[in-house]
Design a protein around this motif. Structure first.
Motif, PDB file in Angstrom:
ATOM      1  N   THR A  92       4.113   6.982  -3.222  1.00  0.00           N
ATOM      2  CA  THR A  92       3.769   6.628  -1.998  1.00  0.00           C
ATOM      3  C   THR A  92       2.758   5.523  -1.326  1.00  0.00           C
ATOM      4  OG1 THR A  92       5.539   7.632  -0.875  1.00  0.00           O
ATOM      5  CG2 THR A  92       4.841   5.970   0.904  1.00  0.00           C
ATOM      6  N   ALA A  95       4.626   5.596   4.267  1.00  0.00           N
ATOM      7  CA  ALA A  95       5.890   5.346   4.593  1.00  0.00           C
ATOM      8  C   ALA A  95       5.627   4.452   5.674  1.00  0.00           C
ATOM      9  CB  ALA A  95       6.035   6.852   4.404  1.00  0.00           C
ATOM     10  N   GLY A  96       4.378   3.461   6.822  1.00  0.00           N
ATOM     11  CA  GLY A  96       5.177   3.399   7.446  1.00  0.00           C
ATOM     12  C   GLY A  96       4.586   4.056   8.855  1.00  0.00           C
ATOM     13  N   LEU A  97       4.980   3.535   9.853  1.00  0.00           N
ATOM     14  CA  LEU A  97       3.959   4.543  10.847  1.00  0.00           C
ATOM     15  C   LEU A  97       5.127   5.730  11.083  1.00  0.00           C
ATOM     16  CD1 LEU A  97       5.823   2.085  14.063  1.00  0.00           C
ATOM     17  CD2 LEU A  97       3.320   2.506  13.007  1.00  0.00           C
ATOM     18  N   ASP A  98       4.596   7.218  11.636  1.00  0.00           N
ATOM     19  CA  ASP A  98       5.144   8.345  11.718  1.00  0.00           C
ATOM     20  C   ASP A  98       6.216   8.034  12.366  1.00  0.00           C
ATOM     21  OD1 ASP A  98       5.339  11.244  12.265  1.00  0.00           O
ATOM     22  OD2 ASP A  98       3.753  11.747  11.522  1.00  0.00           O
ATOM     23  N   LEU A  99       7.393   8.593  12.343  1.00  0.00           N
ATOM     24  CA  LEU A  99       7.671   8.792  13.114  1.00  0.00           C
ATOM     25  C   LEU A  99       8.706   9.511  14.188  1.00  0.00           C
ATOM     26  CD1 LEU A  99      11.137   6.979  10.957  1.00  0.00           C
ATOM     27  CD2 LEU A  99      10.018   5.919  12.610  1.00  0.00           C
ATOM     28  N   ALA A 141       8.441  -0.406   6.238  1.00  0.00           N
ATOM     29  CA  ALA A 141       7.684  -0.834   7.765  1.00  0.00           C
ATOM     30  C   ALA A 141       6.645  -0.810   7.594  1.00  0.00           C
ATOM     31  CB  ALA A 141       8.430   0.290   8.385  1.00  0.00           C
ATOM     32  N   ALA A 142       5.912  -0.725   8.527  1.00  0.00           N
ATOM     33  CA  ALA A 142       4.631  -0.793   8.565  1.00  0.00           C
ATOM     34  C   ALA A 142       3.446  -0.346   7.373  1.00  0.00           C
ATOM     35  CB  ALA A 142       3.559   0.638   9.658  1.00  0.00           C
ATOM     36  N   ASN A 169      11.881  -1.942   6.685  1.00  0.00           N
ATOM     37  CA  ASN A 169      13.362  -1.957   6.452  1.00  0.00           C
ATOM     38  C   ASN A 169      13.772  -1.372   8.232  1.00  0.00           C
ATOM     39  OD1 ASN A 169      11.706  -0.189   5.811  1.00  0.00           O
ATOM     40  ND2 ASN A 169      13.005   1.483   5.734  1.00  0.00           N
ATOM     41  N   GLU A 170      13.277  -1.463   8.854  1.00  0.00           N
ATOM     42  CA  GLU A 170      12.957  -1.123  10.240  1.00  0.00           C
ATOM     43  C   GLU A 170      15.189  -1.577  10.764  1.00  0.00           C
ATOM     44  OE1 GLU A 170      11.022  -2.844   9.723  1.00  0.00           O
ATOM     45  OE2 GLU A 170       8.870  -2.126  10.553  1.00  0.00           O
ATOM     46  N   PHE A 272      11.191  -0.457  24.461  1.00  0.00           N
ATOM     47  CA  PHE A 272      12.033  -0.253  23.384  1.00  0.00           C
ATOM     48  C   PHE A 272      12.398   1.492  23.079  1.00  0.00           C
ATOM     49  CE2 PHE A 272      13.039  -0.324  18.721  1.00  0.00           C
ATOM     50  CZ  PHE A 272      14.550  -1.485  19.265  1.00  0.00           C
ATOM     51  N   TYR A 285      17.374   9.133  12.193  1.00  0.00           N
ATOM     52  CA  TYR A 285      16.789   8.848  10.690  1.00  0.00           C
ATOM     53  C   TYR A 285      15.805   9.814  10.448  1.00  0.00           C
ATOM     54  CZ  TYR A 285      14.412   6.331   8.159  1.00  0.00           C
ATOM     55  OH  TYR A 285      13.572   5.398   6.231  1.00  0.00           O
ATOM     56  N   LYS A 290      14.694  13.937   6.185  1.00  0.00           N
ATOM     57  CA  LYS A 290      14.655  15.911   5.996  1.00  0.00           C
ATOM     58  C   LYS A 290      15.847  16.648   5.304  1.00  0.00           C
ATOM     59  CE  LYS A 290      11.464  17.062   9.666  1.00  0.00           C
ATOM     60  NZ  LYS A 290      10.188  16.408   8.389  1.00  0.00           N
ATOM     61  N   LYS A 292      18.248  14.732   3.240  1.00  0.00           N
ATOM     62  CA  LYS A 292      18.187  13.819   1.833  1.00  0.00           C
ATOM     63  C   LYS A 292      17.715  14.828   0.576  1.00  0.00           C
ATOM     64  CE  LYS A 292      13.955  11.455   0.851  1.00  0.00           C
ATOM     65  NZ  LYS A 292      13.284  10.349   0.345  1.00  0.00           N
ATOM     66  N   LYS A 293      16.725  15.957   0.738  1.00  0.00           N
ATOM     67  CA  LYS A 293      16.130  16.068  -0.099  1.00  0.00           C
ATOM     68  C   LYS A 293      16.976  17.500  -0.974  1.00  0.00           C
ATOM     69  CE  LYS A 293      11.225  16.516   0.940  1.00  0.00           C
ATOM     70  NZ  LYS A 293      10.315  17.385   1.764  1.00  0.00           N
TER      71      LYS A 293
HETATM   72  N1  CO8 Z   1       7.749   9.487   9.245  1.00  0.00           N
HETATM   73  C1  CO8 Z   1       7.841  10.097   9.503  1.00  0.00           C
HETATM   74  N2  CO8 Z   1       7.486  11.610   8.587  1.00  0.00           N
HETATM   75  C2  CO8 Z   1       7.744  10.697   7.370  1.00  0.00           C
HETATM   76  C3  CO8 Z   1       8.600   9.064   6.806  1.00  0.00           C
HETATM   77  C4  CO8 Z   1       8.023   8.496   8.417  1.00  0.00           C
HETATM   78  N3  CO8 Z   1       8.092   7.580   8.515  1.00  0.00           N
HETATM   79  N4  CO8 Z   1       8.246   9.378   6.054  1.00  0.00           N
HETATM   80  C5  CO8 Z   1       8.832  10.154   5.231  1.00  0.00           C
HETATM   81  N5  CO8 Z   1       8.349  11.497   6.207  1.00  0.00           N
HETATM   82  C6  CO8 Z   1       8.147  13.110   5.280  1.00  0.00           C
HETATM   83  C7  CO8 Z   1      10.021  13.304   5.750  1.00  0.00           C
HETATM   84  O1  CO8 Z   1      10.927  13.780   6.525  1.00  0.00           O
HETATM   85  C8  CO8 Z   1       9.511  14.690   4.538  1.00  0.00           C
HETATM   86  O2  CO8 Z   1       9.349  15.453   5.442  1.00  0.00           O
HETATM   87  P1  CO8 Z   1       9.363  17.220   4.971  1.00  0.00           P
HETATM   88  O3  CO8 Z   1       8.826  17.310   3.471  1.00  0.00           O
HETATM   89  O4  CO8 Z   1       8.756  17.617   6.414  1.00  0.00           O
HETATM   90  O5  CO8 Z   1      11.239  17.290   4.359  1.00  0.00           O
HETATM   91  C9  CO8 Z   1       8.086  13.787   4.415  1.00  0.00           C
HETATM   92  O6  CO8 Z   1       7.555  12.816   4.881  1.00  0.00           O
HETATM   93  C10 CO8 Z   1       8.200  13.521   2.742  1.00  0.00           C
HETATM   94  O7  CO8 Z   1       9.675  12.716   2.346  1.00  0.00           O
HETATM   95  P2  CO8 Z   1      10.449  12.505   1.429  1.00  0.00           P
HETATM   96  O8  CO8 Z   1      10.499  14.071   0.372  1.00  0.00           O
HETATM   97  O9  CO8 Z   1      10.933  11.363   2.141  1.00  0.00           O
HETATM   98  O10 CO8 Z   1       9.372  11.219   0.472  1.00  0.00           O
HETATM   99  P3  CO8 Z   1       9.566  10.797  -0.706  1.00  0.00           P
HETATM  100  O11 CO8 Z   1       8.934  10.386  -1.565  1.00  0.00           O
HETATM  101  O12 CO8 Z   1      11.107  11.464  -1.312  1.00  0.00           O
HETATM  102  O13 CO8 Z   1      10.340   9.218  -0.465  1.00  0.00           O
HETATM  103  C11 CO8 Z   1       9.441   7.558   1.571  1.00  0.00           C
HETATM  104  C12 CO8 Z   1       9.020   7.923  -0.024  1.00  0.00           C
HETATM  105  C13 CO8 Z   1      10.678   6.659  -0.091  1.00  0.00           C
HETATM  106  C14 CO8 Z   1       8.649   6.793   1.667  1.00  0.00           C
HETATM  107  C15 CO8 Z   1      11.003   8.027   1.501  1.00  0.00           C
HETATM  108  O14 CO8 Z   1       9.884   9.111   2.993  1.00  0.00           O
HETATM  109  C16 CO8 Z   1      10.935   7.331   3.238  1.00  0.00           C
HETATM  110  O15 CO8 Z   1      11.735   6.004   3.198  1.00  0.00           O
HETATM  111  N6  CO8 Z   1      10.025   6.939   4.616  1.00  0.00           N
HETATM  112  C17 CO8 Z   1      10.706   6.315   5.993  1.00  0.00           C
HETATM  113  C18 CO8 Z   1      10.256   4.918   5.688  1.00  0.00           C
HETATM  114  C19 CO8 Z   1      10.541   4.617   6.481  1.00  0.00           C
HETATM  115  O16 CO8 Z   1      11.825   4.001   6.933  1.00  0.00           O
HETATM  116  N7  CO8 Z   1       9.283   4.135   7.428  1.00  0.00           N
HETATM  117  C20 CO8 Z   1       9.886   4.034   8.693  1.00  0.00           C
HETATM  118  C21 CO8 Z   1       8.639   3.477  10.209  1.00  0.00           C
HETATM  119  S1  CO8 Z   1       8.817   2.996  11.566  1.00  0.00           S
HETATM  120  C22 CO8 Z   1       7.327   1.385  11.269  1.00  0.00           C
HETATM  121  O17 CO8 Z   1       6.987   1.329  10.262  1.00  0.00           O
HETATM  122  C23 CO8 Z   1       7.735   0.137  11.993  1.00  0.00           C
HETATM  123  C24 CO8 Z   1       8.195   0.625  13.249  1.00  0.00           C
HETATM  124  C25 CO8 Z   1       8.231  -0.765  14.288  1.00  0.00           C
HETATM  125  C26 CO8 Z   1       8.683  -0.543  15.333  1.00  0.00           C
HETATM  126  C27 CO8 Z   1       9.307  -0.007  16.138  1.00  0.00           C
HETATM  127  C28 CO8 Z   1       9.560  -0.388  17.034  1.00  0.00           C
HETATM  128  C29 CO8 Z   1      10.777   1.343  18.005  1.00  0.00           C
END
Ligand code: CO8
Length: 294
Positions: A92, A95-99, A141-142, A169-170, A272, A285, A290, A292-293
């Protein structure tokens, strides 16, 4: 949530060790520094900023601040003309913003968080350096915003069956990219492709991303860093004033627009995020990531 203070000494030591071994053959760093979330090093006129917030380099407030400081630190060295933006994780890029920053937030922290995210964009997109994105893994995303803010993007074709994905992908989980991020996509891939990409929250495979100019090259994962350094050195040879002026020709007005609307953008973002339905979507989401694993 993984916060700076919660990183164990073991994790930090492992980051430093992995980083050193990965780059040993790429660059002999003349100076290095570390905020533990990012590592910077300089080799001649090319610097490296490696994101180290494992496992997925999600952008927390502290991570945004660390990226901005890292950029400013290497820019302060007048010899440096090129920067490779990389990730310690091969799977990776970011993964963009920490949600977790968006879900049930403290309002003061949410404000500081969004300002720090805007600042990352301004620092990266407006950097005086030629920034090459070494995208070895997923960039949703970010994470995609970090990539699109670079001057040139090199993406991995994947390793084995794992094909990395990139895109905004938001909309897929019920949130909307802020204007400066959405328009960055439209500017990069064009109006029609961008509309489809944003509406569907489309994540692109490396070959599709190359087809729509979201990335500039796709190479074998083992070659991403080497090729990124080659490009950084090539871009760094262009007379800096001419290169930077050309970059600003394309980017200055866009950067000024965000500067002028920063406060408005913060208020829109907070409104928002605090919406009840948006909070529900975010909670669901986060839970799905979480689950997914299992
Ligand atoms: N924020 C917080 N935690 C996350 C995020 C995230 N973005 N992505 C992954 N994590 C966490 C998972 O929950 C997991 O936590 P835990 O170990 O505690 O279970 C850990 O990180 C590892 O994640 P994965 O097991 O999913 O790791 P993989 O290597 O299998 O997959 C991916 C990596 C493909 C990146 C996958 O984690 C994923 O799809 N993550 C989400 C990505 C995403 O959708 N990000 C969107 C963020 S929003 C953004 O960036 C822009 C928002 C714009 C503005 C909003 C206005 C409201």
């Amino acid at each position: 949530m993984l916060r700076v203070g919660s990183r164990t000494q073991f994790q930090i030591a492992r980051c430093i060790q992995q980083n050193a071994s990965r780059y040993f053959s790429q660059a002999v760093a003349s100076t290095t520094s570390s905020s533990s979330l990012v590592e910077t090093s300089i080799d001649g006129n090319v610097a490296t900023l490696t994101m180290n917030r494992l496992p997925v380099n999600s952008l927390s407030l502290e991570m945004c601040e660390a990226i901005s400081s890292g950029i400013k630190e290497v820019e302060a060295n007048p010899k440096v003309q090129g920067l490779v933006l990389a990730s310690l994780s091969k799977s990776t890029f970011s993964a963009g913003l920490d949600l977790n920053e968006l879900y049930n937030p403290d309002l003061d922290r949410l404000t500081a968080f969004w300002k720090s995210f805007q600042q990352v964009f301004l620092d990266l997109y407006g950097s005086r350096l030629a920034v090459i994105g070494a995208i070895e893994g997923n960039a949703p995303a970010a994470g995609c915003m970090l990539a699109l803010s670079c001057d040139y993007r090199i993406m991995s074709s994947g390793s084995g069956k794992k094909v990395p994905l990139i895109g905004l992908n938001e909309s897929q989980f019920g949130i909307v990219a802020p204007p400066f991020l959405g328009h960055l996509m439209l500017r990069t891939v064009g109006q029609r492709e961008g509309e489809i990409a944003l509406s569907l929250g489309k994540l692109y495979t490396p070959s599709d991303a190359l087809r729509v100019n979201m990335v500039d090259e796709v190479v074998d994962i083992e070659k991403v860093l080497g090729r990124s350094y080659e490009c950084a050195h090539q871009w760094a040879k262009i007379p800096p004033h001419a290169r930077y002026a050309s970059k600003m020709l394309a980017r200055k007005q866009y950067l000024q627009e965000l500067h002028a609307t920063r406060d408005e953008d913060v208020e829109a973002f907070k409104g928002f995020v605090m919406n009840e339905q948006v909070q529900k979507n975010l909670g669901a989401y986060l839970q799905s990531l979480k689950v997914k694993k299992k």
